[in-house]
Design an enzyme around this catalytic site. Structure first.
Site, PDB file in Angstrom:
ATOM      1  N   ARG A 222       0.862  -1.175   0.000  1.00 59.68           N
ATOM      2  CA  ARG A 222       0.000   0.000   0.000  1.00 59.68           C
ATOM      3  C   ARG A 222       0.904   1.231   0.000  1.00 59.68           C
ATOM      4  NH1 ARG A 222      -3.953  -0.977   4.945  1.00 59.68           N
ATOM      5  NH2 ARG A 222      -4.886   1.026   4.303  1.00 59.68           N
ATOM      6  N   HIS A 223       0.346   2.357  -0.386  1.00 52.56           N
ATOM      7  CA  HIS A 223       1.059   3.642  -0.280  1.00 52.56           C
ATOM      8  C   HIS A 223       1.446   3.878   1.182  1.00 52.56           C
ATOM      9  CE1 HIS A 223      -2.721   4.815   1.534  1.00 52.56           C
ATOM     10  NE2 HIS A 223      -3.298   4.142   0.540  1.00 52.56           N
ATOM     11  N   ASN A 229      -5.714   8.058   6.202  1.00 57.29           N
ATOM     12  CA  ASN A 229      -5.474   6.858   7.017  1.00 57.29           C
ATOM     13  C   ASN A 229      -5.379   7.230   8.504  1.00 57.29           C
ATOM     14  OD1 ASN A 229      -3.224   5.540   4.524  1.00 57.29           O
ATOM     15  ND2 ASN A 229      -5.319   4.885   4.930  1.00 57.29           N
ATOM     16  N   ARG A 274      -1.341   9.580  -3.365  1.00 65.32           N
ATOM     17  CA  ARG A 274      -0.615   8.889  -2.293  1.00 65.32           C
ATOM     18  C   ARG A 274       0.241   7.734  -2.811  1.00 65.32           C
ATOM     19  NH1 ARG A 274      -6.136   8.128  -1.996  1.00 65.32           N
ATOM     20  NH2 ARG A 274      -7.045   6.142  -1.342  1.00 65.32           N
ATOM     21  N   GLU A 294      -8.165   2.938  -5.749  1.00 64.70           N
ATOM     22  CA  GLU A 294      -8.857   2.233  -4.660  1.00 64.70           C
ATOM     23  C   GLU A 294     -10.333   2.018  -4.986  1.00 64.70           C
ATOM     24  OE1 GLU A 294      -8.940   0.105  -2.744  1.00 64.70           O
ATOM     25  OE2 GLU A 294      -8.535   0.655  -0.673  1.00 64.70           O
ATOM     26  N   HIS A 360      -3.593   0.137  -3.165  1.00 60.63           N
ATOM     27  CA  HIS A 360      -4.481   0.408  -2.027  1.00 60.63           C
ATOM     28  C   HIS A 360      -5.002  -0.905  -1.447  1.00 60.63           C
ATOM     29  CE1 HIS A 360      -4.667   4.587  -3.550  1.00 60.63           C
ATOM     30  NE2 HIS A 360      -4.566   3.983  -4.728  1.00 60.63           N
TER      31      HIS A 360
HETATM   32  O1  F6P Z   1      -8.952   2.643   4.716  1.00 54.49           O
HETATM   33  C1  F6P Z   1      -8.149   2.681   3.604  1.00 54.49           C
HETATM   34  C2  F6P Z   1      -8.864   2.128   2.397  1.00 54.49           C
HETATM   35  O2  F6P Z   1      -7.950   2.043   1.343  1.00 54.49           O
HETATM   36  C3  F6P Z   1     -10.086   2.958   1.952  1.00 54.49           C
HETATM   37  O3  F6P Z   1      -9.801   4.043   1.095  1.00 54.49           O
HETATM   38  C4  F6P Z   1     -10.969   1.919   1.324  1.00 54.49           C
HETATM   39  O4  F6P Z   1     -12.301   2.310   1.175  1.00 54.49           O
HETATM   40  C5  F6P Z   1     -10.748   0.782   2.285  1.00 54.49           C
HETATM   41  O5  F6P Z   1      -9.392   0.838   2.679  1.00 54.49           O
HETATM   42  C6  F6P Z   1     -11.050  -0.587   1.713  1.00 54.49           C
HETATM   43  O6  F6P Z   1     -11.080  -1.509   2.769  1.00 54.49           O
HETATM   44  P1  F6P Z   1     -12.469  -2.089   3.291  1.00 54.49           P
HETATM   45  O7  F6P Z   1     -13.077  -2.753   2.100  1.00 54.49           O
HETATM   46  O8  F6P Z   1     -12.060  -3.047   4.388  1.00 54.49           O
HETATM   47  O9  F6P Z   1     -13.316  -0.967   3.791  1.00 54.49           O
END
Ligand code: F6P
Length: 417
Positions: A222-223, A229, A274, A294, A360
């Site tokens: 990941r970044h 975050n 990022r 993402e 991501h």
């Molecule tokens: O929290 C960081 C992230 O990359 C968010 O931008 C994204 O919506 C999420 O993780 C995805 O993870 P999850 O599907 O568990 O919410």
């Protein structure tokens, strides 16, 4: 149900002499199609033989003159074929019949049985006479197989080459213009498609054209930590936090230390700041992929998980109930993310040098699921922490995994399970 699509029940029947990578290709295709949401299973006749008559059969057991042996092998193949057809009847979508299927007569029989069930058959032949490839295959897979356990490697190799010679004496390559087939010559030097129709078989061609087993690391990360975050916010296009900047330096150092000396590292990022900024200490011009952006959280973009839970309880409940299929209003589901990652996976398979993918959480979960052959439904709970490099090295039948946690350590506010 959202995301439900028509099934294209199909039989893929491998063709080829021993040690031509049929099992490798079959498993690779199975992994790819399963990941794309088409339940696929390989029925390997070699495993039936080992289970039912024992692993250690000498080469002459496979000789065309050994009528009894040929009958046993035929019966085993038919048992595997019947099991595959039963599995397809019970709801499977793609059955891969992994046997030599080296004669026209055998292939006609396979087609006939499948046709009775209304199933189309596509043959996939691996045709290869390159001694280097065959030798590598014998060394990397066959000599490690249960057929040769506890046997002196030279004696095992001799025996296996005799087995190949027996098959060679009866082998007939695919050339029937009426059959549907994909013929891969010398590991992709030439690929012939004959009567390939329909969405699913056509989808296999890009994958099969570039299959190779050159060992090279694939690094997924990941970044560095972003401002979002830090506060548990989802989506957006935030900048790196100071800790995230710090990670970018450590990542660059990691790549410098671990990249093989004579090879250039391909650096891929999403189009979001990022990831691009995390790459800057390594390269000023990474390959940016929109497909690596993402998961689109739609109306929830920019919110914290707590806000979603309190302000949009319906969204929260529905996503918690089926996180894989749930599509954010005006956004995406994990299932959607997998579909858009298809070209990235095809390109990743083509790469012969190390590749660093800076992306991501959700996107990397989906890529990891493909590389590690995890059921796609498990994607949303795969652990992909911040400031960690996941090193996956493709091997004959899978990937070897190592994880490297790099400084600085940061609390993961959004490691949704
Ligand atoms: O929290 C960081 C992230 O990359 C968010 O931008 C994204 O919506 C999420 O993780 C995805 O993870 P999850 O599907 O568990 O919410």
């Amino acid at each position: 149900m959202p995301g439900e699509r028509d099934k294209a029940t199909t039989v893929l029947s491998m063709v080829g002499l021993p040690a031509r990578g049929k099992t490798y290709i079959g498993r690779r295709v199975a992994r790819y199609l399963s990941w794309l949401g088409h339940p696929t299973r390989v029925f390997n006749v070699g495993s039936y033989r080992r289970r039912q008559i024992g692993a250690s059969q000498p080469a002459d057991f496979f000789a065309p003159t050994n009528k009894e042996g040929r009958q046993v092998l035929h019966d085993l193949a038919m048992t595997a074929l019947d099991d595959m057809l039963a599995w397809l009847r019970e709801g499977g979508e793609v059955g891969i019949f992994d046997a030599t299927n080296s004669t026209k007569e055998r292939r006609r029989l396979v087609e006939e049985r499948c046709r009775k069930e209304g199933l189309p058959v596509v043959f996939i032949e691996s045709f290869c006479n390159d001694p280097g490839v065959i030798e590598a295959n014998v060394r990397d897979t066959k000599l490690k197989s249960p057929d040769y356990v506890d046997m002196d490697p030279d004696a095992a190799a001799q025996d296996f080459l005799r087995r190949i010679a027996h098959y060679e004496s009866m082998y007939e390559t695919l050339d029937d213009p009426n059959q549907s087939y994909i013929k891969i010559i010398d590991v992709g030097r030439q690929v012939i498609l004959n009567r390939i129709h329909g969405y699913l078989p056509a989808r296999l061609a890009p994958l099969l054209i570039d299959l190779h087993v050159s060992p090279r690391p694939i690094w997924l990360t990941r970044h560095g930590q972003s401002d979002y975050n830090r506060h548990g916010r989802i989506g957006g296009d935030p900048e790196l936090s100071p800790a995230g900047e710090e990670y970018a330096k450590h990542l660059a150092e990691f790549v410098r230390k671990n990249a093989p000396r004579d090879q250039e590292v391909a650096v891929w990022t999403s189009t979001l700041r990022r990831t691009i900024h995390t790459a800057t200490k390594i390269t000023r011009s990474p390959r940016t992929w929109r497909a690596l952006d993402e998961i689109d959280a739609g109306v929830c973009d920019g919110m914290t998980y707590d806000q979603v839970r309190i302000e949009m309880p319906d969204v929260w409940a529905a996503r918690s109930a089926d996180k894989f299929r749930y599509r954010y209003p005006r956004g995406e589901s994990y299932e959607d993310v997998i579909q858009r990652l298809d070209p990235v996976i095809i390109q990743l398979e083509r790469q012969r040098s190390p590749t660093l993918v800076i992306a991501h959480q959700a996107v990397l979960r989906a890529i990891y699921a493909y590389l590690m052959d995890r059921p796609p439904g498990e994607c949303p709970s795969i652990s992909v922490p911040l400031h960690t490099v996941i090193q996956l090295t493709p091997t004959a039948y899978g990937c070897e995994e190592k994880r490297f946690a790099l400084p600085p350590y940061v609390e993961d506010q959004g490691a949704g399970g």
